[in-house]
Design a protein around this motif. Sequence first.
Motif, PDB file in Angstrom:
ATOM      1  N   LEU A  42       0.833  -1.209   0.000  1.00  0.00           N
ATOM      2  CA  LEU A  42       0.000   0.000   0.000  1.00  0.00           C
ATOM      3  C   LEU A  42       0.861   1.251   0.000  1.00  0.00           C
ATOM      4  O   LEU A  42       0.593   2.209  -0.736  1.00  0.00           O
ATOM      5  CB  LEU A  42      -0.913  -0.001   1.220  1.00  0.00           C
ATOM      6  N   PHE A  47      -3.683   1.665  -3.230  1.00  0.00           N
ATOM      7  CA  PHE A  47      -4.746   0.665  -3.176  1.00  0.00           C
ATOM      8  C   PHE A  47      -5.038   0.066  -4.554  1.00  0.00           C
ATOM      9  O   PHE A  47      -5.292  -1.136  -4.678  1.00  0.00           O
ATOM     10  CB  PHE A  47      -6.002   1.327  -2.606  1.00  0.00           C
ATOM     11  N   ALA A  48      -4.998   0.891  -5.580  1.00  0.00           N
ATOM     12  CA  ALA A  48      -5.422   0.444  -6.906  1.00  0.00           C
ATOM     13  C   ALA A  48      -4.562  -0.697  -7.436  1.00  0.00           C
ATOM     14  O   ALA A  48      -5.041  -1.530  -8.206  1.00  0.00           O
ATOM     15  CB  ALA A  48      -5.392   1.613  -7.888  1.00  0.00           C
ATOM     16  N   ALA A  74     -10.251  -5.484  -0.417  1.00  0.00           N
ATOM     17  CA  ALA A  74     -10.910  -4.690   0.620  1.00  0.00           C
ATOM     18  C   ALA A  74     -10.930  -5.432   1.954  1.00  0.00           C
ATOM     19  O   ALA A  74     -10.741  -4.837   3.022  1.00  0.00           O
ATOM     20  CB  ALA A  74     -12.332  -4.347   0.189  1.00  0.00           C
ATOM     21  N   ALA A 127      -8.412   5.203  -0.841  1.00  0.00           N
ATOM     22  CA  ALA A 127      -9.251   4.042  -1.144  1.00  0.00           C
ATOM     23  C   ALA A 127     -10.620   4.162  -0.498  1.00  0.00           C
ATOM     24  O   ALA A 127     -11.634   3.743  -1.071  1.00  0.00           O
ATOM     25  CB  ALA A 127      -8.555   2.768  -0.679  1.00  0.00           C
ATOM     26  N   ASP A 131     -14.271   2.920  -1.950  1.00  0.00           N
ATOM     27  CA  ASP A 131     -14.580   1.548  -1.556  1.00  0.00           C
ATOM     28  C   ASP A 131     -15.273   1.558  -0.199  1.00  0.00           C
ATOM     29  O   ASP A 131     -14.681   1.976   0.811  1.00  0.00           O
ATOM     30  CB  ASP A 131     -13.296   0.717  -1.494  1.00  0.00           C
ATOM     31  N   THR A 134     -13.575  -0.474   2.738  1.00  0.00           N
ATOM     32  CA  THR A 134     -12.391   0.206   3.256  1.00  0.00           C
ATOM     33  C   THR A 134     -12.793   1.405   4.097  1.00  0.00           C
ATOM     34  O   THR A 134     -12.205   1.668   5.153  1.00  0.00           O
ATOM     35  CB  THR A 134     -11.483   0.646   2.096  1.00  0.00           C
TER      36      THR A 134
END
Length: 212
Positions: A42, A47-48, A74, A127, A131, A134
């Motif tokens: 991370l 995150f991607a 996640a 993120a 999301d 998350t």
Amino acid sequence: MSGVPMSAEEKDDACDDPGTVRPGGRTARVRAAVLRTAGDALAEHGFARLDLADIARRADVGKSTVYRRWGTVAGLVADLLSDMAEQSLPRTETGSLLGDLRANAELVRGTLADPRQGALFKAVIAAATTDARTAEALHRFYEIRVAEWAPCVEQAVRRGELPEGTDPYEVIRAVSAPLYYRLLTSDAPLDEAAGVRAAEATAAAARAGVYA
């Protein structure tokens, strides 16, 4: 049933729900290795680009174990945040409101100023904007940390340092807010002076009844 025998690692994990662990032993070591690797990834890539198969490879853990235990990226990040909350340092008690708030500010500032931890929090916050799981995990993380420090405000009220009815949770949030703002919106250094200012400003506002 595939008819393929499970490895010892898979048998050990088969009874666990994703993201849960039994205390001690190899299961705990696997979790620690995976979460440490996830945090590194991370901080490095965000995150991607987080990928469960890559995490398994880097942590030297079976891919099937990682997918079974956490299921999704996640789910892994949610468990990482839970672990971070559990591992965070306990509250410091100095005997005064300002002393306690300065200790809180320095803990937050030191974390965010750390190259790895600061990058990790940036990635998780980013993120959380897209999301839902998350975001929920991030909210729980801060609920735990704020609750850990709220008693210092309650003690200050009992000592007569703050007005009755002061909201301890709002006070603690106010300490860290300018530090996160600087992390996310500026390249200005998160030095000790920034933490001191955040604590002193919050203490002054709390004494004036802003959070009552």
